[in-house]
Write a protein that holds these residues in place. Structure first.
Motif, PDB file in Angstrom:
ATOM      1  N   ASP A 364       9.181  45.359  38.521  1.00  0.00           N
ATOM      2  CA  ASP A 364       7.791  45.507  38.968  1.00  0.00           C
ATOM      3  C   ASP A 364       7.512  46.909  39.479  1.00  0.00           C
ATOM      4  OD1 ASP A 364       6.619  43.054  38.429  1.00  0.00           O
ATOM      5  OD2 ASP A 364       7.494  42.118  40.182  1.00  0.00           O
ATOM      6  N   THR A 365       8.407  47.406  40.324  1.00  0.00           N
ATOM      7  CA  THR A 365       8.199  48.731  40.908  1.00  0.00           C
ATOM      8  C   THR A 365       8.212  49.811  39.833  1.00  0.00           C
ATOM      9  OG1 THR A 365       9.314  47.967  42.918  1.00  0.00           O
ATOM     10  CG2 THR A 365       9.038  50.342  42.659  1.00  0.00           C
ATOM     11  N   LEU A 371       2.796  53.099  35.287  1.00  0.00           N
ATOM     12  CA  LEU A 371       1.336  53.014  35.205  1.00  0.00           C
ATOM     13  C   LEU A 371       0.673  54.196  35.922  1.00  0.00           C
ATOM     14  CD1 LEU A 371       0.631  49.195  35.765  1.00  0.00           C
ATOM     15  CD2 LEU A 371      -0.133  50.559  33.834  1.00  0.00           C
ATOM     16  N   GLU A 372       1.210  54.550  37.082  1.00  0.00           N
ATOM     17  CA  GLU A 372       0.660  55.694  37.822  1.00  0.00           C
ATOM     18  C   GLU A 372       0.873  57.000  37.060  1.00  0.00           C
ATOM     19  OE1 GLU A 372       0.872  56.064  42.190  1.00  0.00           O
ATOM     20  OE2 GLU A 372       2.144  54.295  42.113  1.00  0.00           O
ATOM     21  N   MET A 381       3.697  62.298  29.889  1.00  0.00           N
ATOM     22  CA  MET A 381       4.242  60.975  29.568  1.00  0.00           C
ATOM     23  C   MET A 381       4.333  60.777  28.061  1.00  0.00           C
ATOM     24  SD  MET A 381       5.378  58.928  31.869  1.00  0.00           S
ATOM     25  CE  MET A 381       5.296  57.398  30.964  1.00  0.00           C
ATOM     26  N   MET A 382       3.391  61.370  27.334  1.00  0.00           N
ATOM     27  CA  MET A 382       3.396  61.226  25.889  1.00  0.00           C
ATOM     28  C   MET A 382       4.669  61.804  25.290  1.00  0.00           C
ATOM     29  SD  MET A 382       1.560  59.866  23.645  1.00  0.00           S
ATOM     30  CE  MET A 382       2.135  59.648  21.967  1.00  0.00           C
ATOM     31  N   MET A 383       5.175  62.873  25.902  1.00  0.00           N
ATOM     32  CA  MET A 383       6.409  63.485  25.410  1.00  0.00           C
ATOM     33  C   MET A 383       7.614  62.557  25.587  1.00  0.00           C
ATOM     34  SD  MET A 383       5.778  67.297  26.954  1.00  0.00           S
ATOM     35  CE  MET A 383       7.381  67.892  26.416  1.00  0.00           C
ATOM     36  N   VAL A 409       0.739  50.224  29.893  1.00  0.00           N
ATOM     37  CA  VAL A 409       1.317  51.569  29.803  1.00  0.00           C
ATOM     38  C   VAL A 409       1.313  52.057  28.359  1.00  0.00           C
ATOM     39  CG1 VAL A 409       3.435  52.930  30.096  1.00  0.00           C
ATOM     40  CG2 VAL A 409       2.748  51.309  31.865  1.00  0.00           C
ATOM     41  N   LEU A 410       1.846  51.225  27.468  1.00  0.00           N
ATOM     42  CA  LEU A 410       1.963  51.619  26.063  1.00  0.00           C
ATOM     43  C   LEU A 410       0.590  51.810  25.420  1.00  0.00           C
ATOM     44  CD1 LEU A 410       4.910  49.289  25.029  1.00  0.00           C
ATOM     45  CD2 LEU A 410       4.956  51.774  25.107  1.00  0.00           C
ATOM     46  N   SER A 411      -0.353  50.928  25.757  1.00  0.00           N
ATOM     47  CA  SER A 411      -1.692  51.035  25.169  1.00  0.00           C
ATOM     48  C   SER A 411      -2.398  52.294  25.650  1.00  0.00           C
ATOM     49  CB  SER A 411      -2.532  49.797  25.527  1.00  0.00           C
ATOM     50  OG  SER A 411      -1.897  48.623  25.066  1.00  0.00           O
ATOM     51  N   THR A 412      -2.214  52.616  26.924  1.00  0.00           N
ATOM     52  CA  THR A 412      -2.829  53.840  27.460  1.00  0.00           C
ATOM     53  C   THR A 412      -2.291  55.065  26.732  1.00  0.00           C
ATOM     54  OG1 THR A 412      -2.986  52.755  29.621  1.00  0.00           O
ATOM     55  CG2 THR A 412      -3.268  55.139  29.575  1.00  0.00           C
TER      56      THR A 412
END
Length: 1286
Positions: A364-365, A371-372, A381-383, A409-412
Motif C-alpha cells: 500500500d505504501t 502515485l505521488e 517516472m516515464m523513464m 499509476v500505469l494509466s497515468t
C-alpha cells in the motif's frame, strides 16, 4: 650539487651563530619595505622569500627574540603575509617556543577573526598543553556564529580533532547548537534570492558565489564524515546529542543530515540510528517539513548517500507503526524528487520490490508513493515505466484496492500528454485487461474489471484537462470519449454472464462517477441506458402481483405511500430470486422467461447505486427522477416466521434468508442515496427505512439461528474469491465496528426487544444489561437472544457498505438515540476487511473532515443523554437502580453514551493530528467543544482551547451511567491532556476523577456476573495510580483502608470506601497495586555518597513507605490465598526484592552510620516480608502447583542474593562481626511447619531456631542490625532445607 639542494647566501649566513642575530634583525627591518609590493619584475615575492629563509634552521641562537620579532611583524603585516608567516611558524620556531607562541596566537585569534583558519592550522601542529587547546577550542566555539562559511571546514576539523572521550557529548551538543542553520541553509537561499534582484552580469557572479557556498558545505560535511569514520566516540556522541534533544523546535536540518551521514558511514551504528529515528518520529519531533528542508537544502550532500538512505527507508517501511511507515515513504519521495536519474531508478526499483513483497502495508505504501511520483514528476517516472510495468506479472498477491492504485499509476503514465511515446504501455495494459476479462476465474476477471474501469477514468480525466485548450484537442477528446465508452462496453459484455462480475462492474463504475473522474459526455452516452435497463430489470407495476409457482404468496410490502395509485411501481425481488434459484436447480424455463434476459437480484443494490450516482452527477445532486424508489414497495412475502419456522424445509429457510439479505442491502443503498435530502418529508422517509432495516434485522437473526450452514449472497464484490463463508468468531473488532452501526439504529426504536442492547461491546466492554430481578427462564431466553444478535456479526461481509454521508442523519433532532459507530473513525481506514472499500478510497483527511462536521450534533446528543441521566438520578433521589427506572431504555441510553465517548476518544486520539497540516482540524474540533462551555474568540491559543475542552468533557462525569462509560471518559480526557504542555494540574484532575469512579456504586448485572469487567477495572486502576501525585499513599489507602473493610464485611458486600473492591475484584486490585509499587521503586535512583544529606533522608523515607506498602500487601495473602493472588505475589514479590537490591541497598551502604535506627527499622520490616515470601515458596511446594512453583527458584535465588548483599553492607560499615547465621524452617502461609521425612531433625532445628531468635534479639540491642541479618541467613539455610525436604 644540484640547484634544488643549494642554499642561498642568506641561509648560509644564518647558519653562523655569531652572524645570525644581526642578519635576522636586518631582514626584519627590510621586510616592511616590501609589504605592499606584490611581486618584483622577476615574479618574486620578496616578503615570502625572506620568511622562507628562516625555515628549518639548524639552530636558533635567540629563540625568544626571534619569536618576539615574528609576532611583532605579524601584528603590522598585511593579511596575505600574515597568513604566510603564521603557517610558517612550526618550521621556524623550536619546541621550547611553542607554548609562548601558542598564547600569542590565541590572543591574536581573539583580536582578528580573519586569521582563524591559519592560527588553528598552526595550533594543531604545535606541541601544546591539552588544557590550553581546550581553552582555544572553547574560544573558537564561542566565535562560531561569526565565522565565514568558507572558514568553517577548518574550524570544525580543529574542534573534532581536539575532542576526547570524556568531553565528546558536551562538545558535540554545544557544536550542534552553535552550528545553526545560518551556516548551512541561509547562504544558498540568500544568494538565490539575491540573484533575482541583480542584473544579469552580477547574477552570474552571484551564481558562482552560491556554487562556492555549496562547495564549502560539501567540504564541511566531508570533514565531519572523515572524523566520524575514524573516531567512534564522535559518532556515538553525535547520535546521543540528537537523542537527548526533546523539544520539536530544537531539532534542525543539520541533525537529520548528521543521522544520514553516520548511518552511511558507520555500519555498527545503523540499528542505533534506526531506533533513535523511530522514537523521534513517534514523538513527532521529526516531521515532514524538516525532512523536506533537509533534502531541498543539502541534496548535493545527501546524493552521495543515496543507497544508504534507500536502505533506511526500506527498514522503516517494515515497521508496524503507521507514522514510521509514512516517514519511510517520504524518504523515497524526496530521494526521487531531489536526486539524479540513477538514484531515481534505484527508488523506483526499491518501490517495485516492496510491491512484489506480499506485505500488505508495504504494498500500500509503495503504491501510494508511486502515485505521488507520477503526479510529481511524470517525465522522470516515464523513464522508469518499464519497472512499474513489470508488476503486471505479479498481480496474484495484490488486493483489489491495490490493483486500483497500480492501474491508476500505469494509466497515468500511459495516457499522459507529456509522453507521446507511451503507446507500448497502453498496448501492454490493453493486452492484460482483455486477457483477464476473458478468464472464467472470478479472481482474474476482477483484475480485468477493476483495471479497465480505472483506466477509463484516467483516460476521461486527461480529456477533460485538454478539452479547453484548442479545437484540435477537443476533437481528440471526442475520440478518447469513444475509447472510454467502448472500453466500458467491453467490460459490460464480458461480465454480463456472471452476476458477481456484473455487480462488481456496476460498483466500480459507480465509484468512477462518485470520484468525478468520468467525462460528462461519456457519462451522458451510458447514463440513459443505465436508467432504462434498471427499470426493465427490477421495476414492475405495483398493482400487478406477479404470478407463478412461488413457494410463498407474493405481497407488496414496505411501501411508504398511504394509498396505492394505479401507476405505482414496486421492486420485483422475490420473483427474481425465485427464478434465479429455480434456474440453478435445473427447472424448466417458462415461455415468459425465455423471451427476456435473466436478471440476477444480486445486482439490484449495485445497479441502483450506479443509477443513483449517475443521476446525481447529471443533475447536480437532484434525485427527483428516482425518488419514487424511496417510497416504492417490494414484492416479498410475509417475512415474520412465527410458528411456521420449524416446519420450513432447509431450502425454504435459505430462500427466506437470501430474500432478507437482498432486501436489507436494497434498503441500505436507499439510505445511502437519500440520506442527504433536506426536505422534512424525505428525511422522515429515510428514518422509516432505517426502522425497516432494524425490523428486518431482527427477523433475519431468527432465520439464521435455525439455518447454520447457510451462505448468503454477496453484498460486496471486490473480493479475491467468491468462496466467502460467514465467520464463526465474534470477537473481531472490525466486524463489531461495522455491524455496531446498525445496532445503534436498532436502539433508535424503543419498542424493540433488548436483544440488540447487548451488542455494544468492544474487546473489553462486555456489559450484560439484563436486569437482575428477571427469572431464570427469562435469563435463558435472553441468552439465546444474545447469541442470535451476536450471530449477525459473522455476516458482516454480506451487507452493503454504508457511505460516510449516512451519518449526516445525526443532524436530525428526531434521532437522539441513533448513534454512529466507530466505523466512521479514521483508524478503521487502515482495515482491509471486506466491506470497507468505499472508505478505503478516501483519504484520512477527507474522513476526518466528514467526522468534524458531526462534532456539533454529537455534542448535542451527548448533552441530551447527560440530561436524561441527571433527571433520572433526581427522580430516584440518587439511587442507581431506582424502582421507577425503565430497564430497557436505561441500557439503550447507556449504550449510546458509551458509543459517543468511544467516538470522541477515537477522534482525538487520531495520530494524524501530530502532522502540521492537520493542526487546523484539531483547532476546529477543540473550538466546537470549548464553545459549548462558553463562546470565545476563534483565535484562542491551543492551550486555552485544550483547557476549556477538558473542562467541558469533565463535566459529564456526574451523569456517567456505567463503568464502561467512565473508562472511556477518562481515556478521552487523557487524550486531550496529552496534547497540552501544562498538564500537571489536569493530571491531578484525572487522578481525582478516576478515584471517584472507583469509589462509586455502579449498577449491577446478573447475580452471577458483575457489570464491571476485570480488564476495564484493571485499566482504570492503572490510570488512577499513574496519575496520582503519591502512588505510595494511594496504595496504602486501598490496601490499608479498603481491603480491611472488605475483610470485615459479609461475603457479597463490597468495601464501603471503594465499592468496586469486592472479593471477585480483589485479585485485580492486588495485581495492579503490586505492579505499580514495583514500577515506582524501580524509578528511584540509587543515589551516591556525594548526594546531600537531605536527599539521602528523602530517599530513605520513600523506601520506608514503599516497604510498608509492600508489607501490607504481602500479608494479605494470609486472607486471600487463591491461586491468582499467590501467583501475583510470587512474581512481583521477586521483582520488588530485586529492586530493593539494586536501588535501596546502595543507599543503605552510606546511610547506615548516620541513620542507624531508620535503616534498622526498614530491614526489620523487610525481614518479615521476605520470611512470608519464603513461606509462600513452601506453600507452593506442598500443594505441587506447577504454575506457582515455576517462580520459586528465581525467588529463592533473589532471597539468597539479599542475604549476601546485607552481609556486604555490614562489612562496608565495619560491622562484620554482627553477621550471624541461623536456621529458618519451611512453613506454610499460616505459619505451620511443613513436615518432611527428617521430622526428628526438624524438631531439633526448631529448638535451635528459637535459641537463634533470642540471640538475635540480644545482639540487635547491641549492634542494631542483627535482626535482619539473622533472618536473611535463616532464609539462606532454609533454601537448603527446602530442597532437602523432598
Amino acid at each position: 650539487m644540484g640547484a634544488s639542494y643549494s642554499k642561498s647566501l642568506i641561509k648560509l649566513l644564518l647558519g653562523i651563530d655569531i652572524l645570525q642575530p644581526a642578519i635576522i634583525k636586518t631582514l626584519f627591518e627590510k621586510l616592511p619595505e616590501y609589504f605592499f609590493e606584490n611581486k618584483n619584475s622577476d615574479e618574486i615575492n620578496v616578503p615570502r622569500l625572506i620568511v622562507s629563509q628562516l625555515k628549518w634552521l639548524d639552530r636558533v641562537v635567540d629563540g625568544k627574540d626571534l619569536t618576539a620579532k615574528i609576532m611583532q611583524l605579524i601584528s603590522i603585516a598585511p593579511e596575505n603575509l600574515q597568513h604566510d608567516i603564521i603557517t610558517s611558524l612550526p618550521e621556524i620556531l623550536g619546541d621550547s617556543q611553542h607554548t609562548d607562541v601558542g598564547k600569542e596566537l590565541s590572543d591574536l585569534l581573539i583580536e582578528n577573526t580573519s586569521l582563524t583558519v591559519p592560527i588553528l592550522d598552526v595550533l594543531s601542529s604545535l606541541r601544546l598543553d591539552p588544557n590550553f587547546l581546550l581553552k582555544v577550542r572553547q574560544l573558537v566555539m564561542d566565535k562560531l556564529s561569526s565565522i565565514r562559511l568558507e572558514d568553517l571546514p577548518v574550524i570544525i576539523k580543529f574542534i573534532l580533532h581536539s575532542i576526547t572521550a570524556m568531553d565528546a557529548l558536551e562538545v558535540i551538543s554545544e557544536l550542534r547548537e552553535k552550528l545553526d542553520l545560518q551556516h548551512c541553509v541561509l547562504p544558498s537561499r540568500l544568494q538565490a534570492s539575491q540573484v533575482k534582484l541583480k542584473s544579469k552580469g552580477r547574477a552570474s557572479s552571484s551564481g558562482n558565489q552560491e556554487s562556492s557556498d555549496q562547495s564549502c558545505i560539501i567540504l564541511l560535511f566531508d570533514v565531519i564524515k572523515s572524523a566520524i569514520r575514524y573516531e567512534k566516540t564522535i559518532s556515538e556522541a553525535w547520535i546521543k546529542a540528537i537523542e537527548n534533544t526533546a523539544s520539536v523546535s530544537e531539532h534542525k536540518v543539520f541533525d537529520l543530515v548528521m543521522l544520514f551521514i553516520i548511518y552511511s558511514t558507520n555500519t555498527q551504528t545503523k540499528k542505533y540510528i534506526e531506533r533513535v529515528l523511530r522514537n523521534k518520529i513517534r514523538s513527532g519531533c521529526i516531521q515532514e517539513q524538516l525532512l523536506q528542508s533537509t533534502f531541498s537544502v543539502h541534496y548535493l550532500v545527501l546524493k552521495d548517500m543515496c543507497s544508504s538512505i534507500l536502505s533506511l527507508a526500506q527498514s522503516l517501511l517494515h515497521s508496524l507503526d503507521q507514522s514510521i511507515i509514512s516517514f519511510g515513504s517520504l524518504l523515497y519521495k524526496y530521494a526521487f524528487k531531489f536526486f539524479d536519474t540513477y538514484c531515481q531508478q534505484e527508488v523506483v526499483g526499491a518501490l517495485v520490490t516492496h510491491i512484489c513483497s506480499g506485505n500488505e502495508a508495504e504494498v500500500d505504501t509503495a503504491l501510494d508513493v508511486l502515485l505521488e511520483l507520477v503526479v510529481l514528476n511524470p517525465s522522470a517516472m516515464m523513464m522508469n515505466a518499464v519497472f512499474v510495468k513489470g508488476i503486471l506479472d505479479y498481480l496474484d498477491n495484490i488486493s483489489p484496492q491495490q490493483i486500483r492504485k497500480l492501474f491508476c499509476v500505469l494509466s497515468t503514465l500511459a495516457f499522459s500528454k507529456q509522453n507521446e511515446a507511451s503507446s507500448h504501455i497502453q498496448d501492454d495494459m490493453h493486452l492484460v485487461i482483455r486477457k483477464q476479462l476473458s478468464s472464467t476465474v472470478f479472481k482474474y476477471k476482477l483484475i480485468g474489471i477493476i483495471g479497465a474501469v480505472t483506466m477509463a477514468g484516467i483516460m476521461a480525466a486527461d480529456r477533460t484537462e485538454s478539452c479547453s485548450l484548442t479545437q484540435e484537442r477537443a476533437n481528440l477528446s471526442n475520440e478518447q470519449c469513444t475509447q472510454v465508452t467502448s472500453l466500458l462496453q467491453l467490460v459490460h459484455s464480458c461480465s454480463e454472464q456472471s452476476p458477481q462480475a456484473s455487480a462488481l462492474y456496476y460498483d466500480e463504475f459507480a465509484n468512477l462517477i462518485q470520484q468525478e473522474k468520468l467525462d460528462p459526455k461519456a457519462l451522458e452516452r451510458v447514463g440513459h441506458t443505465i436508467c432504462i435497463d434498471f427499470q426493465d430489470a427490477f421495476v414492475v407495476d405495483s398493482c400487478v402481483v406477479p404470478e407463478g409457482d412461488f413457494p410463498f404468496p407474493v405481497k407488496a410490502l414496505y411501501g411508504l405511500e398511504e394509498h396505492n395509485t394505479q401507476d405505482g411501481i414496486a421492486i420485483n425481488l422475490l420473483p427474481l430470486l425465485f427464478s434465479q434459484d429455480f434456474a440453478k436447480d435445473g427447472g424448466p424455463v417458462t415461455p415468459q422467461e425465455s423471451g427476456q434476459k435473466l436478471v440476477s437480484p444480486l445486482c439490484l443494490a449495485p445497479y441502483f447505486r450506479l443509477l443513483r450516482l449517475c443521476v446525481e452527477r447529471q443533475h447536480n445532486g437532484n434525485l427527483e427522477e428516482i425518488d419514487g424508489l424511496l417510497d416504492c414497495p417490494i414484492f416479498l412475502t410475509d417475512l415474520e416466521p412465527g410458528e411456521k419456522l420449524e416446519s420450513m424445509s432447509a431450502k425454504e429457510r435459505a430462500f427466506m434468508c437470501s430474500l432478507l439479505f437482498l432486501t436489507l442491502n436494497w434498503f441500505r443503498e436507499i439510505v445511502n442515496a437519500f440520506c442527504q435530502e433536506t426536505s422534512p418529508e424525505m428525511k422522515g422517509k429515510v428514518l422509516t427505512r432505517l426502522k425497516h432495516i432494524v425490523e428486518l434485522q431482527i427477523i433475519l437473526e431468527k432465520y439464521l439461528a435455525v439455518t447454520p450452514d447457510y451462505i448468503p449472497p454477496l453484498g460486496n464484490f471486490d473480493v479475491e474469491t467468491l468462496d466467502i463463508t460467514p465467520h464463526t468468531v465474534t470477537a473481531i473488532s472490525a466486524k463489531i465496528r461495522k455491524k455496531g452501526k446498525i445496532e445503534r439504529k436498532q436502539k433508535a426504536d424503543g419498542s424493540k426487544t433488548s436483544s440488540s442492547d447487548t451488542i455494544s461491546e468492544e474487546k473489553n466492554s462486555e456489559c450484560d444489561p439484563t436486569p437482575s430481578h428477571r427469572g431464570q427462564l427469562n435469563k435463558e431466553f435472553t441468552g439465546k437472544e444474545e447469541k442470535t444478535s451476536l450471530l449477525l456479526h459473522n455476516y458482516h461481509a454480506f451487507f452493503r457498505e454504508l457511505d460516510i454521508e449516512v451519518f449526516s442523519i445525526l443532524h436530525c433532532g428526531l434521532v437522539t438515540k441513533f448513534i454512529l459507530d466507530t466505523e466512521m473513525h479514521t483508524e478503521n481506514k487502515g482495515s482491509r476487511n471486506i466491506g470497507f472499500s468505499h472508505l478505503q478510497q478516501r483519504s484520512a483527511q477527507e474522513i476526518v473532515h466528514c467526522v468534524f462536521q458531526l462534532v456539533t450534533p454529537m455534542c448535542n446528543h451527548l448533552e441530551n443523554i447527560h440530561n436524561y441521566f441527571q433527571c433520572l438520578a433526581a427522580e430516584n433521589h440518587g439511587v442507581v437502580d431506582g424502582p421507577g427506572m425503565k430497564v430497557q431504555e436505561y441500557h439503550i441510553m447507556s449504550s449510546c453514551y458509551q458509543r459517543l465517548l468511544q467516538i470522541f476518544h477515537g477522534l482525538f486520539a487520531w495520530s494524524g493530528f501530530s502532522q502540521p497540516e492537520n493542526q487546523n482540524l484539531l483547532y476546529s474540533a477543540l473550538h466546537v467543544l470549548s464553545s459549548r462551555l462558553k463562546q470565545g474568540e476563534h483565535s484562542q491559543p491551543l492551550e486555552e482551547l485544550l483547557s476549556q475542552s477538558f473542562h467541558y468533557l469533565q463535566n459529564f462525569h456526574q451523569s456517567i451511567p456505567s463503568f464502561q462509560c467512565a473508562l472511556y471518559l477518562i481515556r478521552l480526557l487523557m487524550v486531550i491532556l496529552e496534547k497540552s504542555t501544562a498538564s500537571t494540574q489536569n493530571k491531578e484532575k484525572i487522578a481525582s476523577l478516576a478515584r471517584q469512579f472507583l469509589c462509586r456504586v455502579w449498577p449491577s448485572g446478573d447475580k452471577e456476573k458483575s457489570s464491571i469487567s476485570n480488564d476495564q477495572l484493571h485499566a482504570l486502576l492503572c490510570i488512577y495510580l499513574e496519575h496520582t501525585d503519591s502512588i505510595l499513599k494511594a496504595i496504602e489507602e486501598i490496601a490499608g483502608v479498603g481491603v480491611p473493610e472488605l475483610i470485615n464485611s459479609p461475603k457479597d458486600v463490597s468495601s464501603s470506601t471503594f465499592p468496586t473492591l469486592t472479593r471477585h475484584t480483589f485479585v485485580v486490585f492486588f495485581r495492579v497495586m503490586m505492579a505499580e509499587l514495583e514500577k515506582t521503586v524501580k524509578k528511584i535512583e540509587p543515589g551516591t555518597a556525594a548526594d546531600s544529606q537531605q536527599i539521602h533522608e528523602e530517599k530513605l523515607l520513600y523506601w520506608n513507605m514503599a516497604v510498608r506498602d509492600f508489607s501490607i500487601l504481602i500479608n494479605l495473602i494470609k486472607v486471600f490465598d487463591s491461586h491468582p493472588v499467590l501467583h501475583v505475589c510470587l512474581k512481583y514479590g521477586r521483582l520488588f526484592v530485586e529492586a530493593f537490591l539494586k536501588q535501596c541497598m546502595p543507599l543503605l551502604d552510606f546511610s547506615f552510620r548516620k541513620h542507624r535506627e531508620d535503616v534498622l527499622s526498614l530491614l526489620e520490616t523487610f525481614q518479615l516480608d521476605t520470611r512470608l515470601l519464603h513461606h509462600l515458596c513452601g506453600h507452593s511446594k506442598i500443594h505441587q502447583d506447577t504454575r506457582l512453583t515455576q517462580h520459586v527458584p528465581l525467588l529463592k535465588k533473589t532471597l539468597e542474593l539479599l542475604v549476601c548483599r546485607v552481609k556486604a553492607m555490614l562489612t562496608l560499615n565495619n560491622c562484620r562481626e554482627a553477621f550471624w547465621l541461623g536456621n529458618l524452617k519451611n512453613r506454610d502461609l499460616q505459619g505451620e511447619e511443613i513436615k518432611s521425612q527428617n521430622s526428628q531433625e526438624s524438631t531439633a532445628d526448631e529448638s535451635e531456631d528459637d535459641m537463634s531468635s533470642q540471640a538475635s534479639k540480644s545482639k540487635a540491642t547491641e549492634d542494631g542490625e542483627e535482626d535482619e541479618v539473622s533472618a536473611g541467613e535463616k532464609e539462606q539455610d532454609s533454601d537448603e532445607s527446602y530442597y532437602d525436604s523432598d
